[in-house]
Motif scaffolding. Structure first.
Motif, PDB file in Angstrom:
ATOM      1  N   LEU A 273       0.825  -1.207   0.000  1.00  0.00           N
ATOM      2  CA  LEU A 273       0.000   0.000   0.000  1.00  0.00           C
ATOM      3  C   LEU A 273       0.861   1.259   0.000  1.00  0.00           C
ATOM      4  N   VAL A 274       1.880   1.295   0.848  1.00  0.00           N
ATOM      5  CA  VAL A 274       2.762   2.462   0.924  1.00  0.00           C
ATOM      6  C   VAL A 274       3.522   2.644  -0.394  1.00  0.00           C
ATOM      7  N   LEU A 275       4.004   1.556  -0.983  1.00  0.00           N
ATOM      8  CA  LEU A 275       4.718   1.664  -2.259  1.00  0.00           C
ATOM      9  C   LEU A 275       3.780   2.127  -3.374  1.00  0.00           C
ATOM     10  N   ALA A 276       2.529   1.668  -3.336  1.00  0.00           N
ATOM     11  CA  ALA A 276       1.554   2.109  -4.340  1.00  0.00           C
ATOM     12  C   ALA A 276       1.343   3.614  -4.241  1.00  0.00           C
ATOM     13  N   ILE A 277       1.183   4.119  -3.018  1.00  0.00           N
ATOM     14  CA  ILE A 277       1.041   5.562  -2.820  1.00  0.00           C
ATOM     15  C   ILE A 277       2.284   6.284  -3.329  1.00  0.00           C
ATOM     16  N   GLY A 278       3.439   5.711  -3.060  1.00  0.00           N
ATOM     17  CA  GLY A 278       4.687   6.319  -3.498  1.00  0.00           C
ATOM     18  C   GLY A 278       4.791   6.444  -5.006  1.00  0.00           C
ATOM     19  N   TRP A 279       4.305   5.435  -5.739  1.00  0.00           N
ATOM     20  CA  TRP A 279       4.388   5.501  -7.197  1.00  0.00           C
ATOM     21  C   TRP A 279       3.323   6.421  -7.778  1.00  0.00           C
ATOM     22  N   PHE A 280       2.173   6.526  -7.116  1.00  0.00           N
ATOM     23  CA  PHE A 280       1.169   7.491  -7.567  1.00  0.00           C
ATOM     24  C   PHE A 280       1.670   8.919  -7.368  1.00  0.00           C
ATOM     25  N   ASP A 281       2.489   9.108  -6.317  1.00  0.00           N
ATOM     26  CA  ASP A 281       3.039  10.433  -6.009  1.00  0.00           C
ATOM     27  C   ASP A 281       4.555  10.358  -6.105  1.00  0.00           C
ATOM     28  N   LYS A 282       5.051  10.026  -7.287  1.00  0.00           N
ATOM     29  CA  LYS A 282       6.473   9.724  -7.476  1.00  0.00           C
ATOM     30  C   LYS A 282       7.367  10.935  -7.219  1.00  0.00           C
TER      31      LYS A 282
END
Length: 206
Positions: free
Chosen positions: A153-162
């Motif tokens: 989940l945290v990595l997904a957020i990170g890639w959405f807000d790269k």
């Protein structure tokens, strides 16, 4: 008066468990997952330069991918739906990650970053419902799935807000914790076999 002798009834034969002759593949699958996750997470956490992520790709394909997938197939043979689904799926994850990373993630651009975010969000959903099933396995296995769900989940957020690297860095730290939990669970399984008793506690299932 004629007596009739009756033959003694044979005791019903218990059917052996499926794949009872096969060694437990779970420690292999967990170890493959742990090492690959650990190496990639050190990159995400900036312990290792991002430019060196290619060094993790061979590991992702051979150990995280093929090794885990093989463990999943043996879980099918043992009749373990949970283990088979988990290891084959995450084996597929690492093979797909290897292919995705070969496309040079650093040059995807904003729209490409969103694609990776959706990819990781999908794995978050899968891992979340596997976490529900993990409550019936052991506390150690449950800890792996809880940590992995949060990591995805945290990595997904990170890639959405790269543009903000902090989320991915936090995901890297969480990935390292996930790897350590998976290694512990694998170690507990291996030592339980070699010592013929449960050496390390794995916690009760719910």
């Amino acid at each position: 008066m004629t007596t009739h002798e009756t033959a003694p009834r044979e005791a019903p034969m218990s059917r052996p468990l499926p794949g009872a002759h096969i060694a437990d593949p779970a420690p292999l699958g967990l170890a493959a997952f742990a090492l690959t996750t650990f190496v990639l997470s050190t990159v995400n956490a900036d312990f290792v330069p991002q430019s060196l992520v290619g060094g993790a790709l061979g590991l992702a394909l051979a150990y995280g991918g093929i090794g885990q997938f093989a463990a999943g197939l043996w879980e099918f043979a043992k009749g373990n739906t949970f283990g088979a689904t988990a290891f084959c799926s995450y084996g597929g994850f690492w093979v797909s990650f290897w292919w995705l990373a070969e496309k040079d993630l650093g040059n995807l651009g904003p729209e490409g970053y969103k694609v990776v975010g959706v990819y990781l969000l999908g794995w978050t959903i899968f891992t979340a419902y596997m976490t529900v099933a993990a409550t019936r396995v052991s506390g150690a296995v449950l800890s792996v799935f809880v940590l992995l769900t949060i990591t995805f989940l945290v990595l997904a957020i990170g890639w959405f807000d790269k543009e903000s690297s902090n989320w991915i860095k936090v995901g890297g730290y969480l990935g390292i914790l996930t790897a350590l939990a998976a290694w512990y669970t694998s170690f507990a399984g291996v030592t339980a076999f070699t010592f013929k008793r449960q050496v390390l506690p794995v916690g009760p299932r719910a």
